[in-house]
Design an enzyme around this catalytic site. Structure first.
Site, PDB file in Angstrom:
ATOM      1  N   ALA A 123       0.827  -1.210   0.000  1.00 25.61           N
ATOM      2  CA  ALA A 123       0.000   0.000   0.000  1.00 25.61           C
ATOM      3  C   ALA A 123       0.861   1.260   0.000  1.00 25.61           C
ATOM      4  O   ALA A 123       1.952   1.294   0.576  1.00 25.61           O
ATOM      5  CB  ALA A 123      -0.919   0.006   1.215  1.00 25.61           C
ATOM      6  N   GLY A 147       0.074  -5.766  -0.007  1.00 28.45           N
ATOM      7  CA  GLY A 147      -0.555  -5.821  -1.316  1.00 28.45           C
ATOM      8  C   GLY A 147       0.367  -6.310  -2.410  1.00 28.45           C
ATOM      9  O   GLY A 147      -0.095  -6.850  -3.421  1.00 28.45           O
ATOM     10  N   GLU A 158       0.010  -9.923  -2.255  1.00 27.06           N
ATOM     11  CA  GLU A 158      -1.326 -10.242  -2.751  1.00 27.06           C
ATOM     12  C   GLU A 158      -1.364 -10.213  -4.276  1.00 27.06           C
ATOM     13  O   GLU A 158      -2.047 -11.037  -4.910  1.00 27.06           O
ATOM     14  CB  GLU A 158      -2.347  -9.270  -2.157  1.00 27.06           C
ATOM     15  CG  GLU A 158      -2.591  -9.523  -0.673  1.00 27.06           C
ATOM     16  CD  GLU A 158      -3.531  -8.517  -0.039  1.00 27.06           C
ATOM     17  OE1 GLU A 158      -4.511  -8.942   0.593  1.00 27.06           O
ATOM     18  OE2 GLU A 158      -3.271  -7.305  -0.169  1.00 27.06           O
ATOM     19  N   GLU A 199      -0.010  -6.877   7.250  1.00 25.09           N
ATOM     20  CA  GLU A 199      -1.069  -5.924   7.594  1.00 25.09           C
ATOM     21  C   GLU A 199      -1.387  -5.890   9.082  1.00 25.09           C
ATOM     22  O   GLU A 199      -1.757  -4.840   9.622  1.00 25.09           O
ATOM     23  CB  GLU A 199      -2.333  -6.242   6.792  1.00 25.09           C
ATOM     24  CG  GLU A 199      -2.270  -5.828   5.317  1.00 25.09           C
ATOM     25  CD  GLU A 199      -1.607  -6.873   4.433  1.00 25.09           C
ATOM     26  OE1 GLU A 199      -1.638  -6.721   3.205  1.00 25.09           O
ATOM     27  OE2 GLU A 199      -1.046  -7.859   4.983  1.00 25.09           O
TER      28      GLU A 199
END
Length: 327
Positions: free
Chosen positions: A124, A169, A172, A192
């Site tokens: 992020a 992310g 991900e 996270e």
């Protein structure tokens, strides 16, 4: 020599995964399409990372190798100052690019790579996220989750080449790909929980399906990072290799893997992806039915006819099957 092609903008129509599968089943994807934008030299790609006005810089680009690698497309992430973090511009450009690949019938394998040394994707963009209101942040993460689903729904095999950090992310994004290669020096983790959050772009669902629930829970609960070698032991990546002096060992290994896929029957590869992905979501009896439907779609194709003829005649399949269409 490699070449770069500009992003082909979508017409505004976005196919759902079921629509993509229907196209695949009908053999639509095997018809080559005409490139809509001119090629430019690959040697320009690194200058795009740092030159020109900020507003004009592309943070995501496509590379289309020629010659024996024709059919492989590389998605090059190039947000240098922010370490490929998932900001608005980066995500928007990636979304348009992925949408164009859904419709590109000439693509056989997609490799996601970074042009930033030591980084795949840092996750992020926390500076940008801090400026968002709570509703804006929630909406943005929903869009990010949708992007990862779009990557996972690409009809051709996808490979993430992790030559550096892939955190939050960033991991991900790699998990949304079918296959992953990593350098031993790479660092991966869903961190996270160390920021008061949980993985919100598919990580809480894809990591357990990749490494198993017990290992996934341990990694997410602790926010732990793992290196490339341990990631291979856990099944998080398919291949892990020592980093080289140019810092692109995982990318080179991803290309090797892509070249192993490239000679295989294109319709069969895409239908195999559908069968496995859809089958993993249901009980085994339903999965068997999905496999049967996918298999039935292959029987009338020229790919299968050429494959059988090549086997009987003890020769490699002719290159014409790369342009085969359902009959």
């Amino acid at each position: 020599m490699s070449a770069v092609c500009g992003v082909v903008l979508s017409t505004g129509r976005i196919l759902t995964q079921s629509s993509v599968e229907l196209m695949a089943a009908r053999g639509v994807f095997v018809r080559p399409i005409k490139r809509l934008l001119p090629r430019v030299s690959f040697t320009q790609t690194r200058s795009w990372c740092s030159d020109g006005p900020v507003a004009d810089r592309a943070e995501v680009r496509l590379s289309r190798p020629d010659g024996e690698d024709d059919g492989i497309v590389e998605v090059m992430m190039c947000r240098e100052r922010a370490r490929n973090s998932l900001g608005r511009v980066f995500v928007g450009q990636m979304r348009e690019l992925v949408s164009s690949l859904h419709h590109d019938t000439a693509v056989r394998v997609v490799v996601f790579k970074s042009l930033i040394p030591g980084v795949f994707c840092a996750g992020a963009d926390l500076k940008e996220r801090a400026q968002m209101s709570n509703p804006e942040a929630e909406l943005f993460v929903q869009g990010l989750r949708s992007l990862m689903n779009d990557i996972a729904a690409l009809p051709m095999p996808t490979i993430a080449a992790v030559d550096g950090f892939a955190l939050g992310g960033g991991l991900e994004l790699a998990l949304a790909c079918d296959l992953r290669t990593a350098a031993h020096s790479a660092q991966m983790g869903l961190i996270e929980t160390t920021r008061g959050l949980l993985p919100g772009a598919g990580g809480s669902q894809r990591l357990p399906r990749t490494v198993g629930f017990a290992i996934a829970k341990e990694l997410i609960f602790t926010g732990r990072r793992v290196g490339g070698e341990q990631a291979a032991e856990l099944g998080l990546v398919n291949r892990s290799v020592p980093q080289n002096q140019t810092g692109d060992a995982a990318h080179k290994e991803a290309l090797c893997l892509a070249r192993e896929i490239l000679p295989q029957a294109p319709i069969a590869v895409r239908m195999a992806k559908i069968a496995m992905n859809r089958g993993a979501e249901v009980d085994i009896s339903s999965g068997m039915a999905i496999e049967g439907m996918c298999y039935a779609r292959l029987i009338p194709t020229r790919d299968r006819q050429e494959g059988m003829a090549a086997f009987i005649e003890k020769r490699p399949p002719r290159s014409s099957w790369l342009r085969a269409a359902a009959v």
